[in-house]
Design a protein around this motif. Sequence first.
Motif: not given
Lengths: 842, 416
Positions: B17, B19, B21-24, B27, B55, B73, B120-121
């Motif tokens: 996994e 991640q 971004q800051g917004h996780r 799972r 979501t 998203q 990145d990001n």
Amino acid sequence: MAPPPQFQRSSSPSQPSGKSEISDLKLQLRQLAGSRAPGADDAKRELFKKVISHMTVGVDVSSLFSEMVMCSATSDIVLKKMCYLYVGNYAKGNPDLALLTINFLQRDCRDEDPMIRGLALRSLCSLRVTNLVEYLVGPLGSGLKDPNAYVRTVAAMGVLKLYHISASACVDADFPSMLKRLMLNDPDSQVVANCLSSLQEIWSAEANTSEEAAREREALLSKPLVYHLLNRIKEFNEWAQCLILDLISNYIPSDNDEIFDIMNLLEDRLQHANGAVVLGTIKVFLHLTLSMADVHQQVYERIKAPLLTLMSSGSPEQSYAVLSHLHLLVMRAPVLFSSDYKHFYCQYSEPSYVKKLKLEMLTAIANESNTYEIVTELCEYAANVDVSIAREAIRAVGKIALQQYDVNAIVDRLLQFLEMEKDYVTAETLVLVKDLLRKYPQWSHDCIAVVGNISSKNVQEPKAKSALIWMLGEYSQDMPEAPYILENLIDNWDDEHSSEVRLHLLTAVMKCFFKRPPETQNALGAALAAGLADFRQDVHDRALFYYRLLQYDESTAERVVNPPKQAVSVFADTQSSELKDRIFDEFNSLSVIYQKPSYMFTGKEHRGLTDISEELGNLSVEAQPAAEALPAQIYEANDVDLLLSTSEKEEVRGPVNNSSAYRAPDYDSTTAALVSSQVPLEADLSIPGLPAYNPQVSSAIDDLLGLGLSVAPTPAPPPLALNPKAALDPGSFQRKWSQLAISSSQEFCIEPRAVVALATPQTLLRHMQGHHIQCIASGGQPPSFKFFFYAQRAGQPPSFFLVECLVNSSSARVQVKIKADDGAAAGDFSALFQAALSKFGE
Amino acid sequence: MLQCIFIISNSGEVILEKQLQGHRADRSLCNWFWEYAMTQGGELSQLLPVIASPTHYLFQIFREGIIFLACTQVEMPPLMGTEFLCRVADIISDYLGGLNEDLIKDNFVIVYELLDEMVDNGYPLITEPNILREMISPPNIVSKMLSVVTGRSSNVSTTLPVATQSCAPWRKTDIKNSGNEVYVNLVEEIDAIVRSDGNLVKCEIYGEIQVDSNLSGYPDLTLSFANPTILNDVRFHPCIRFRPWELYQLLSFVPPNGQFKLMSYRVKKLKSIPIYVKPQLISSSGSCRMTVLVGTRNDPGKPIDSITIEFHLPSCVTSADFTSNHGTVNILADKRCSWSIGRIPKDKAPSLTGNLVLESGLSSLHVCPVLQAKFKIMGVALSGLQIDRLDVKNMPTQPYKGFRALTRAGEYEVRS
């Protein structure tokens, strides 16, 4: 079938059995922490690997945080990377311990190796701990000025990360304007690209609150900047090119020369190996030339070959995305691809999602010149091993038939399908033949001859059976066997479980009766009797309706049931042209794939849904969504106003009747004796001035009367009507909420489809508005959402209902708390609310 | 942009996994995805590449038993997601020498490192394999040997690629190779659909020019074709200059170091196919006799190798037995028949005969199997594309130049 998912690996025996192994790791890490022995790095690396692998499978190893940080003092870059990874994953949960890492990360940010500086800065920005923001600003600032491009690239993206942790810290440090300077002056293309993407996100987010940011966002589309990027576009890597192309697609050139300049600059991008770049370029071309019809047409010609290449050379997943776009283009310019139809022939080994889109393409591009080849090809698929594709292919043949002028050959083909004697082929074909006959009644003779030979026993699917029955009714004069087949079907009424088929059976037998009364009389009587006894409301109602119609007047009945029909010239399209245009505007986006414009599946505030607190004190902050909802509300109200003038009652009762408040009265044979004369419905039906009862109804109906009815409806409870124009401001909502006691509290489940629709909570708000229940505030992050609704009872005295609704989309459970001015009506309202909610997502 | 990347095994286990971004992304998304996959029939290769979960919007690709899943998203170009995942899969497979669960688990640190540099990001960053190789060296035996000998146990090169600063982002300026050679390979795939009567429905060639360049310094190459007009549509590596192609159909470029795909092209409307496959099905009262004949149709001038015919038996066939006068026939578990012929012998035409027993109640076979042929022809580009010459400038000594060609069957199918 693959075995069931095994996400909870931590409980399986092969995994670390919880604490003992972790504490073991902890001990080992401690021993190594201060060691400078020669083999220490290798030992550490093995340990780190173990820790990370536990983390990867989902075991919580956050308890090792301090030990990991202690071990992080190393010059080994792989160790560093693993450590950064670990820290990034757990810092958020351990903000206090995260402080420990700051030190070594900051030190690494000053390392002489640019690679380490970059990595450290990236990790520092990924900690996501709010109270460490102050330690971020310094390294970011020097990172943006770093002599090495790699570090600047990382820093540019780091600014965006900082912005998402703390917008104010980012703006206060004046990072956006530094980024802007970098974007315009930096020699490295990747730095420029990262600045651009960061600025786009930051200024779009800021634009809501600051006018200056809105201006800056506009400035990103200014001519000098666009050309600055365009002229250098070849220096950027492919992904940055996508970003720039996306930006340019929003740019509005001042004159036509400029349009041609841009297109000349970008033309070779159509030859790029990356599909995303090609599609991005195509979007720019299409948008630029929208106002110039002839150039727009040339653009279509130009992009055709690259699109076809993209489609046929990439992986199936890429083909799928490209085909979705091709499909959109074909809808706008079908002629364009009509000579390239062979590209859309299905290859046996392709996945079915690609095949389905290809079939749609073939349907869309069929015209006079290529129909024969396309239909021949489609007929090959009808014998395909893949049943779903075979079905789609037959449907495609039918659709082509319906859009063509010369259907001669196609009808023959369809009729040949019927001779294949495969039940799914027969089923699909029957549905098509029905539609075909509705459009081209002149073919009835040929079709009926073949259809008449089909044994209804071989047709099981409801849609196909309905089609067959429809044809039996419609063309009963041409099919000698029709009444007897129908009679046979009615005899087996109980074996037929689909209400659709039963409804068609009723109508068909009526039609047949008008054409061949003596042969059908018995069947009609039996059908109506069976229909009246049916527990399905629709079937029951239709049977009753026909029965009364016949009672009233036979010729009127015939005019109602079997009027002369006009051939259907065009079948309704499922997608409006307006919708298609909307999707076209969003070319090269997910909208095209879902075939829906983005407003239908994605919310603007998707990410911005702020958590709504338990206390309603925050409501004033939430006033924004409520205000946004208002225009829609007014619009809706206007609509309802129009309707109200004609049929106020139905309109308001509509939602209630659909709910569980109203149940169909069951047929009860014990009360049969009470029947005939007192059937109260008769009175309802008889219009003053007309004879209420026609004594010349056929004997079948007399029989039926003998059977009797007890359809006296139990009086429905007085429905609760809601005021469609209810209005309540947040302030008074808050006041009422704190004053009133909970009058009803419930918990229940919602349907999975509702959960899916909840992906965009806005749809729920719209849905509830349709039921006159307004939303005043909403919020939450998936999986839990919170909504506050209110509604007002229509009539006097106006009484409000307030609802707090908690939805958990992962467990599909809903908790509802209702407070009402009039506590007695809360129960009714609760039922109504639940009913409205249960229809969400339909 | 992309929020998270998951790598999932074909039994639904999350292998990795990342991640972004800051917004996780939680799972549990994978749980949803797996349940969705199961409701779609569990055939992972048939899953839609873009799915809307309650979501998130999911991109997924399926490669050799591994699912690469990315979620977002926000609205984004769909091909960017899909194409990026394809690159991720390609590069990981390239680094690890294949793709499977154990390989990824053994080398998850490398995979993390790669993903770290590739995105990145949520914004894709570097996907050029040559540059990535300079930043993170692959875990091959050579590097393991080196680490033993030199005692330096890092697989990260200590220098940062300067490529990002040169004006050709795919090549750093000071490459030194011990060899001085460049190889050009024409690899063509022939896609064809042949009807049961032997008529060609569609025939197309998809070709690639693969170059392996081991040149030092900053070489400038020009490649010309004898017959460029036969190419229908071309796609280029970023290194190719567009003008010379547009004006003179010349490929002028500064090559990346090592192997890369210089260009790909399509050639439409081919009239001749190298082999014929003639299937025949005769049904009579509950059984069906199947014969397949294979032979050379238009001799390409070089031997046709590794011919294999494969087909799926329709589900209404309960049993079948086949015999052939050349090669071997296998019936696999999922009713898949594979007849490997190899080379066509000089003295006889290979033939396959068999008897299919149908389900009771069926008198004749209505569903016809589609036969897929595989073969390869070394030394020939069937489209007829010919390389005229390759000029190398900017080099002190002329390098060794090698040319090869290969044609193989892509989607070559024959209906019965």
